[in-house]
Design a protein around this motif. Structure first.
Motif, short mmCIF file in Angstrom:
data_model
loop_
_atom_site.label_atom_id
_atom_site.label_comp_id
_atom_site.label_asym_id
_atom_site.label_seq_id
_atom_site.Cartn_x
_atom_site.Cartn_y
_atom_site.Cartn_z
N GLU A 1 1.00 -1.25 0.05
CA GLU A 1 0.03 0.08 0.02
C GLU A 1 0.94 1.23 -0.07
OE1 GLU A 1 -4.03 -0.99 2.21
OE2 GLU A 1 -2.26 -1.36 3.46
N TYR A 2 2.06 1.10 0.96
CA TYR A 2 2.76 2.42 0.88
C TYR A 2 3.31 2.55 -0.64
CZ TYR A 2 3.04 3.19 5.75
OH TYR A 2 2.59 4.02 7.08
N ALA A 3 3.89 1.42 -1.21
CA ALA A 3 4.36 1.55 -2.62
C ALA A 3 3.53 2.17 -3.56
CB ALA A 3 4.88 0.15 -2.96
N LYS A 4 2.18 1.68 -3.46
CA LYS A 4 1.21 2.19 -4.33
C LYS A 4 0.96 3.52 -4.50
CE LYS A 4 -1.15 -1.93 -5.22
NZ LYS A 4 -2.69 -2.52 -5.43
N ALA A 5 0.89 4.12 -3.06
CA ALA A 5 0.72 5.48 -2.83
C ALA A 5 1.85 6.31 -3.22
CB ALA A 5 0.46 5.88 -1.20
N ALA A 6 3.10 5.91 -2.85
CA ALA A 6 4.41 6.48 -3.49
C ALA A 6 4.49 6.56 -4.77
CB ALA A 6 5.75 5.93 -2.68
N GLU A 7 4.03 5.53 -5.54
CA GLU A 7 4.07 5.68 -7.05
C GLU A 7 2.99 6.63 -7.68
OE1 GLU A 7 3.60 2.35 -10.69
OE2 GLU A 7 3.48 1.72 -8.31
N ALA A 8 1.86 6.49 -6.93
CA ALA A 8 0.78 7.32 -7.51
C ALA A 8 1.18 8.93 -7.40
CB ALA A 8 -0.43 7.24 -6.60
N LEU A 9 1.96 9.24 -6.36
CA LEU A 9 2.35 10.58 -5.76
C LEU A 9 3.36 11.04 -6.93
CD1 LEU A 9 2.10 10.61 -2.03
CD2 LEU A 9 0.64 11.99 -3.52
N SER A 10 4.24 10.14 -7.16
CA SER A 10 5.33 10.38 -8.11
C SER A 10 4.91 10.47 -9.39
CB SER A 10 6.56 9.60 -7.82
OG SER A 10 6.23 8.29 -8.44
N GLU A 11 3.72 9.73 -9.89
CA GLU A 11 3.25 9.72 -11.30
C GLU A 11 2.71 10.73 -11.62
OE1 GLU A 11 1.94 5.91 -11.95
OE2 GLU A 11 3.71 5.17 -12.18
N VAL A 12 1.88 11.43 -10.55
CA VAL A 12 0.76 12.40 -10.88
C VAL A 12 1.30 13.69 -11.63
CG1 VAL A 12 1.17 14.03 -8.84
CG2 VAL A 12 -1.20 13.53 -9.95
N SER A 13 2.54 13.92 -11.60
CA SER A 13 3.06 15.11 -12.40
C SER A 13 3.23 14.70 -13.63
CB SER A 13 4.48 15.43 -11.75
OG SER A 13 4.51 15.72 -10.46
N MET A 14 3.49 13.36 -13.98
CA MET A 14 3.69 12.98 -15.33
C MET A 14 2.48 12.74 -16.04
SD MET A 14 6.87 10.00 -15.09
CE MET A 14 6.06 9.15 -14.12
N ILE A 15 1.40 12.50 -15.36
CA ILE A 15 0.08 12.39 -15.96
C ILE A 15 -0.36 13.61 -16.21
CG2 ILE A 15 -2.34 11.78 -15.23
CD1 ILE A 15 -1.05 9.35 -13.65
#
Length: 197
Positions: free
Chosen positions: A134-148
């Protein structure tokens, strides 16, 4: 001489007349001194006036309170659109084509950011233990939001190029940056004036 607030009749008689029964008059409750009566009447009047004024004060505060989130967002969007029109020197025809697309882009960016924030809040505010996954998914979502968000902007840039000149496309990014700086400045001013009050 006895002084009665209701004319010549005894207060108990008046109360009995209106269906309110009291103890028979005694020496303590029949002789009223004018000063005590004025004081008690003044206090009662003051309490009643305050009780009646409270809803009006609450209503006036409600009317002068901050706008709702929807009203505030509409005001910010209108301010931003006015700024873009001025900075990019948009014609009426360009405005009619550009702003519906721009609004769609803003909504898509908002939704992408909201999904990332919601996941972040879910993890941050969880009362149960959080797994590494869950931590990994949240961290990934936060880092990818800029790219999206950048991908969404790139998609709409192509659409905007069909409406705007190259100069206006260049001015669009500058105007957005000025808008962001303007909002930060206004926020700081509002905080400073709030502290002074």
């Amino acid at each position: 001489m006895r002084i009665f607030p209701f004319g010549k009749r005894h207060p108990a008689c008046v109360l009995v007349r209106y269906g309110i029964f009291v103890n028979p008059p005694t020496k303590q409750n029949t002789i009223l001194k004018p000063a005590k009566m004025k004081t008690s009447t003044s206090i009662i009047s003051l309490v009643l006036a305050l009780a009646l004024a409270m809803p009006m004060v609450a209503q006036s505060r409600k009317n002068t309170s901050r706008p709702s989130q929807t009203e505030w967002l509409k005001g910010v969007r209108d301010y931003k659109h006015d700024m873009l029109v001025k900075e990019m020197d948009l014609t009426k025809a360009q405005q009619d084509e550009f702003f519906p697309l721009y609004k769609q882009m803003e909504e898509e960016i908002f939704q992408a950011n909201k999904q990332a924030r919601d996941l972040e809040n879910k993890v941050s505010n969880s009362t149960e233990p959080i797994s590494d996954l869950e931590y990994a998914k949240a961290a990934e979502a936060l880092s990818e939001v800029s790219m999206i968000c950048a991908q969404i902007e790139a998609e709409y840039f192509k659409k905007f190029a069909k409406i705007l000149s190259n100069k206006q496309l260049f001015q669009l990014k500058r105007a957005e940056n000025r808008f962001a700086k303007s909002m930060i400045s206004r926020s700081k001013q509002a905080k400073t004036s709030k502290r002074k009050q």
